[in-house]
Every structure is written in C-alpha cells, then in structure tokens.
Design a protein around this motif. Structure first.
Motif, PDB file in Angstrom:
ATOM      1  N   ARG A  78     -22.010  22.864 -17.880  1.00 21.00           N
ATOM      2  CA  ARG A  78     -22.067  23.595 -16.610  1.00 21.00           C
ATOM      3  C   ARG A  78     -20.711  23.841 -15.971  1.00 21.00           C
ATOM      4  N   SER A  79     -19.727  23.014 -16.287  1.00 26.16           N
ATOM      5  CA  SER A  79     -18.423  23.178 -15.646  1.00 26.16           C
ATOM      6  C   SER A  79     -17.324  22.652 -16.558  1.00 26.16           C
ATOM      7  N   ASP A  80     -16.085  22.896 -16.145  1.00 24.82           N
ATOM      8  CA  ASP A  80     -14.912  22.397 -16.864  1.00 24.82           C
ATOM      9  C   ASP A  80     -14.460  21.042 -16.323  1.00 24.82           C
ATOM     10  N   ALA A  81     -15.186  20.474 -15.393  1.00 23.69           N
ATOM     11  CA  ALA A  81     -14.781  19.216 -14.763  1.00 23.69           C
ATOM     12  C   ALA A  81     -14.867  18.046 -15.741  1.00 23.69           C
TER      13      ALA A  81
ATOM     14  N   ALA B   8     -15.996  24.358 -20.666  1.00 28.64           N
ATOM     15  CA  ALA B   8     -17.314  24.999 -20.619  1.00 28.64           C
ATOM     16  C   ALA B   8     -17.212  26.410 -21.180  1.00 28.64           C
TER      17      ALA B   8
ATOM     18  N   ALA C 194     -18.433  14.254 -15.745  1.00 30.73           N
ATOM     19  CA  ALA C 194     -17.859  15.257 -14.837  1.00 30.73           C
ATOM     20  C   ALA C 194     -16.931  14.638 -13.793  1.00 30.73           C
TER      21      ALA C 194
END
Length: 180
Positions: free
Chosen positions: A68-71, A102, A125
């Motif tokens: 869902r994210s690059d975190a 992501a 994350a």
C-alpha cells in the motif's frame, strides 16, 4: 400498473445495470486480469550481490506485491522443510529486510539447496523491526505467506504454505494482505 410506470421501472433497471457493468469494467482495468499464484513472471535479472546467503546454485527471488505504501521495510523470512520450525523462534533459514518500494518489493536468497520451503512476509510500515499486533493478537500490519495460504482465524499450517525450490533460479509471489 400503468404502461408508463413499467417503462420507468425498466429504464431505471437498465440505467442501474449500465452503471454496475461500467463499475466492474473500471475495477477490472485497475487491478488487471487474475493471475495464477506461484506462476513466475518473465525471467528477471538479480545480481548475485543483491542475494543474501552463501552462493549455492539454488536461488529464490520472493516478489511481495500489493503493497500500500513505500513506508518502512518489507521483512521476508524463509523456513525449512521441517514443519516444527515453521514460524518458530530461531526456526528460519534466512531473513531479509528490504526497503519498501510499492506496489512490489523483492528479496533474493541463496538457499542451502533444493528442498521444500515456506515463506512469511510482512510490511513493517512503522519500521520498528516488529510484526505489530493489536490487543487481541490480530495483525495491524500487512502480511502474507507463500501459496497465499489462508489465514482466516489462525496462522496457516506449514503444508498450506510449503512449495518446492529446484536447483537454479526460482521465483515466487506473495500477496500482501492488510487488516481492514
């Protein structure tokens, strides 16, 4: 009932059906056609320096998708063919933490040799180096298993997550699943 009323109902039904079909087409276009789990994509090139472990001639690339994210990081853990070591403390063959990219991040492992293995991955994350769970023990971070093993009410069995690694290069995909 009057003919005009029937025509209005039919027009409403046809318009609602058109909207529903359009929404389905847009949803399909957003995610693409279904793909078979475990089927490797076109051959990929991974440099030996990007793989962890002693070079043995048996290599596994784990592609973790639906991020869902690059975190944070994606943590990928490989377990050997012994079911008693699956998800057990100190039961792993190898673990790699990779910066998240992501929608898909990959990790490469040189494995001891051809055998049966299982993989667990999670999206750390918040980058705290822990698989976070809520008060009831329910995961609060994204996770996934090899073979997309089912995790409805408990962790999957080793048999559900196991797969065979052959000599040479091997690729598997893991779909990240997030709690709602």
């Amino acid at each position: 009932m009057s003919p005009a009323r029937n025509n209005r109902d039919l027009a409403f039904y046809m318009e609602a059906r058109s909207v529903l079909v359009g929404a389905m087409i847009l949803a399909w276009a957003a995610v693409g056609p279904a793909r078979s789990e475990g089927v490797a994509p076109a051959p990929i090139t991974v440099a030996d320096k990007d793989c962890v472990g002693r070079k043995t001639g048996t290599r596994l690339v784990v592609q973790v998708g639906a991020l869902r994210s690059d975190a944070g990081q994606v943590v990928v853990t490989i377990f050997p063919s012994n079911p008693d070591r699956f998800l057990a403390p100190r039961g792993k063959v190898a673990r790699l933490r990779v910066r998240t990219a992501a929608p898909m991040t990959q990790a490469c492992f040189n494995l001891p040799g051809p055998d049966v293995y299982a993989v667990f991955a999670y999206h750390d994350a918040n980058n705290n180096k822990d698989f976070d769970r809520g008060a009831q023990g329910v995961p609060v971070e994204g996770y996934g298993f090899s073979n997309d093993a089912v995790t409805k009410f408990a962790v999957p069995s080793f048999d559900a997550a196991r797969f065979t690694v052959k000599p040479g290069d091997n690729v598997i995909r893991i779909k990240m699943r997030y709690p709602r």
